[in-house]
Design a protein around this motif. Structure first.
Motif, PDB file in Angstrom:
ATOM      1  N   LEU A  84       0.812  -1.206   0.000  1.00 31.18           N
ATOM      2  CA  LEU A  84       0.000   0.000   0.000  1.00 31.18           C
ATOM      3  C   LEU A  84       0.855   1.270   0.000  1.00 31.18           C
ATOM      4  CD1 LEU A  84      -2.931   1.114   0.246  1.00 31.18           C
ATOM      5  CD2 LEU A  84      -2.616   1.037   2.711  1.00 31.18           C
ATOM      6  N   LEU A  85       2.080   1.179   0.516  1.00 33.25           N
ATOM      7  CA  LEU A  85       2.955   2.349   0.601  1.00 33.25           C
ATOM      8  C   LEU A  85       4.026   2.404  -0.488  1.00 33.25           C
ATOM      9  CD1 LEU A  85       3.479   2.547   4.475  1.00 33.25           C
ATOM     10  CD2 LEU A  85       1.942   3.908   3.052  1.00 33.25           C
ATOM     11  N   TYR A  86       4.015   1.471  -1.434  1.00 29.46           N
ATOM     12  CA  TYR A  86       5.046   1.436  -2.470  1.00 29.46           C
ATOM     13  C   TYR A  86       5.185   2.767  -3.211  1.00 29.46           C
ATOM     14  CZ  TYR A  86       5.957  -3.652  -2.391  1.00 29.46           C
ATOM     15  OH  TYR A  86       6.328  -4.917  -2.051  1.00 29.46           O
ATOM     16  N   ILE A  87       4.090   3.332  -3.677  1.00 33.46           N
ATOM     17  CA  ILE A  87       4.179   4.555  -4.477  1.00 33.46           C
ATOM     18  C   ILE A  87       4.695   5.708  -3.622  1.00 33.46           C
ATOM     19  CG2 ILE A  87       2.836   6.291  -5.741  1.00 33.46           C
ATOM     20  CD1 ILE A  87       1.147   3.957  -6.826  1.00 33.46           C
ATOM     21  N   THR A  88       4.179   5.841  -2.423  1.00 28.77           N
ATOM     22  CA  THR A  88       4.625   6.919  -1.534  1.00 28.77           C
ATOM     23  C   THR A  88       6.119   6.820  -1.255  1.00 28.77           C
ATOM     24  OG1 THR A  88       2.456   7.023  -0.496  1.00 28.77           O
ATOM     25  CG2 THR A  88       4.306   7.947   0.751  1.00 28.77           C
ATOM     26  N   ILE A  89       6.571   5.621  -0.890  1.00 21.32           N
ATOM     27  CA  ILE A  89       7.997   5.435  -0.582  1.00 21.32           C
ATOM     28  C   ILE A  89       8.848   5.597  -1.843  1.00 21.32           C
ATOM     29  CG2 ILE A  89       9.722   3.810   0.309  1.00 21.32           C
ATOM     30  CD1 ILE A  89       7.826   5.014   2.462  1.00 21.32           C
ATOM     31  N   ALA A  90       8.354   5.134  -2.985  1.00 24.02           N
ATOM     32  CA  ALA A  90       9.100   5.296  -4.242  1.00 24.02           C
ATOM     33  C   ALA A  90       9.309   6.770  -4.560  1.00 24.02           C
ATOM     34  CB  ALA A  90       8.362   4.605  -5.383  1.00 24.02           C
ATOM     35  N   GLU A  91       8.300   7.587  -4.322  1.00 22.45           N
ATOM     36  CA  GLU A  91       8.436   9.023  -4.569  1.00 22.45           C
ATOM     37  C   GLU A  91       9.468   9.648  -3.634  1.00 22.45           C
ATOM     38  OE1 GLU A  91       4.408  10.424  -4.230  1.00 22.45           O
ATOM     39  OE2 GLU A  91       3.944   9.874  -6.305  1.00 22.45           O
ATOM     40  N   ILE A  92       9.492   9.205  -2.388  1.00 22.28           N
ATOM     41  CA  ILE A  92      10.468   9.727  -1.426  1.00 22.28           C
ATOM     42  C   ILE A  92      11.876   9.291  -1.809  1.00 22.28           C
ATOM     43  CG2 ILE A  92      11.219   9.636   0.987  1.00 22.28           C
ATOM     44  CD1 ILE A  92       8.164   9.320   1.666  1.00 22.28           C
ATOM     45  N   ILE A  93      12.030   8.030  -2.212  1.00 22.65           N
ATOM     46  CA  ILE A  93      13.344   7.538  -2.634  1.00 22.65           C
ATOM     47  C   ILE A  93      13.810   8.294  -3.880  1.00 22.65           C
ATOM     48  CG2 ILE A  93      14.566   5.549  -3.622  1.00 22.65           C
ATOM     49  CD1 ILE A  93      12.872   3.794  -1.684  1.00 22.65           C
ATOM     50  N   ALA A  94      12.903   8.531  -4.820  1.00 22.84           N
ATOM     51  CA  ALA A  94      13.257   9.277  -6.028  1.00 22.84           C
ATOM     52  C   ALA A  94      13.720  10.688  -5.669  1.00 22.84           C
ATOM     53  CB  ALA A  94      12.076   9.328  -6.992  1.00 22.84           C
ATOM     54  N   LEU A  95      13.026  11.320  -4.742  1.00 23.82           N
ATOM     55  CA  LEU A  95      13.430  12.658  -4.303  1.00 23.82           C
ATOM     56  C   LEU A  95      14.809  12.621  -3.648  1.00 23.82           C
ATOM     57  CD1 LEU A  95      12.885  15.656  -3.727  1.00 23.82           C
ATOM     58  CD2 LEU A  95      11.725  14.932  -1.632  1.00 23.82           C
ATOM     59  N   ALA A  96      15.042  11.637  -2.798  1.00 21.72           N
ATOM     60  CA  ALA A  96      16.346  11.512  -2.138  1.00 21.72           C
ATOM     61  C   ALA A  96      17.454  11.303  -3.170  1.00 21.72           C
ATOM     62  CB  ALA A  96      16.325  10.359  -1.133  1.00 21.72           C
ATOM     63  N   TYR A  97      17.194  10.474  -4.184  1.00 20.51           N
ATOM     64  CA  TYR A  97      18.190  10.263  -5.237  1.00 20.51           C
ATOM     65  C   TYR A  97      18.495  11.578  -5.959  1.00 20.51           C
ATOM     66  CZ  TYR A  97      18.405   5.125  -5.250  1.00 20.51           C
ATOM     67  OH  TYR A  97      18.642   3.805  -4.941  1.00 20.51           O
ATOM     68  N   ARG A  98      17.449  12.302  -6.316  1.00 21.31           N
ATOM     69  CA  ARG A  98      17.652  13.552  -7.052  1.00 21.31           C
ATOM     70  C   ARG A  98      18.432  14.559  -6.209  1.00 21.31           C
ATOM     71  NH1 ARG A  98      12.961  15.801 -10.535  1.00 21.31           N
ATOM     72  NH2 ARG A  98      14.762  16.722 -11.522  1.00 21.31           N
ATOM     73  N   LEU A  99      18.153  14.615  -4.915  1.00 20.17           N
ATOM     74  CA  LEU A  99      18.881  15.537  -4.039  1.00 20.17           C
ATOM     75  C   LEU A  99      20.369  15.212  -3.988  1.00 20.17           C
ATOM     76  CD1 LEU A  99      16.370  15.844  -1.059  1.00 20.17           C
ATOM     77  CD2 LEU A  99      16.948  17.622  -2.748  1.00 20.17           C
ATOM     78  N   GLN A 100      20.693  13.951  -4.213  1.00 21.91           N
ATOM     79  CA  GLN A 100      22.089  13.509  -4.189  1.00 21.91           C
ATOM     80  C   GLN A 100      22.684  13.396  -5.591  1.00 21.91           C
ATOM     81  OE1 GLN A 100      22.796  10.248  -1.182  1.00 21.91           O
ATOM     82  NE2 GLN A 100      20.564  10.231  -1.255  1.00 21.91           N
ATOM     83  N   ASN A 101      21.927  13.856  -6.600  1.00 22.40           N
ATOM     84  CA  ASN A 101      22.344  13.742  -8.007  1.00 22.40           C
ATOM     85  C   ASN A 101      22.629  12.300  -8.407  1.00 22.40           C
ATOM     86  OD1 ASN A 101      22.099  16.448  -8.840  1.00 22.40           O
ATOM     87  ND2 ASN A 101      23.999  16.927  -7.769  1.00 22.40           N
ATOM     88  N   LYS A 102      21.817  11.387  -7.909  1.00 25.38           N
ATOM     89  CA  LYS A 102      21.936   9.976  -8.274  1.00 25.38           C
ATOM     90  C   LYS A 102      20.730   9.618  -9.136  1.00 25.38           C
ATOM     91  CE  LYS A 102      24.237   8.445  -4.066  1.00 25.38           C
ATOM     92  NZ  LYS A 102      24.116   7.581  -2.883  1.00 25.38           N
TER      93      LYS A 102
END
Length: 102
Positions: free
Chosen positions: A69-87
């Motif tokens: 149920l939380l896959y999309i929410t967590i995926a969006e957070i992980i994507a944001l974290a990656y972008r913040l780190q230029n990954k």
């Protein structure tokens, strides 16, 4: 006069290897929460604050995968974290924000 209960700081940590669903690797409140946050900061891990999501994830056991149920929410957070780190994931072109094959 109504007294408000003291607030409790909570923190959780997730591990994501890119292959399986993220897993809960740490959780705690008050002093332990502060330690989790300090360790993340020292390691340069971006922090994301959401009390309701933290409360939901804190119900998991250590090592347990996040619920589907939380896959999309967590995926969006992980994507944001990656972008913040230029990954970016393999095959992703950061200039267009789209996979190469899209």
């Amino acid at each position: 006069m109504k007294q408000t209960p003291p607030t409790t700081k909570q923190a959780i940590a997730l591990f994501y290897d890119g292959e399986t669903a993220p897993k809960l690797t740490a959780k705690g409140h008050d002093a332990i929460a502060e330690q989790i946050i300090a360790i993340a900061r020292e390691a340069g891990i971006p922090l994301y604050e959401n009390a309701e999501l933290t409360k939901l994830l804190a119900t998991l056991d250590l090592g347990e995968e996040i619920p589907k149920l939380l896959y999309i929410t967590i995926a969006e957070i992980i994507a944001l974290a990656y972008r913040l780190q230029n990954k970016y994931p393999p095959g992703w072109t950061p200039d267009t924000d789209k996979p190469e094959n899209a």
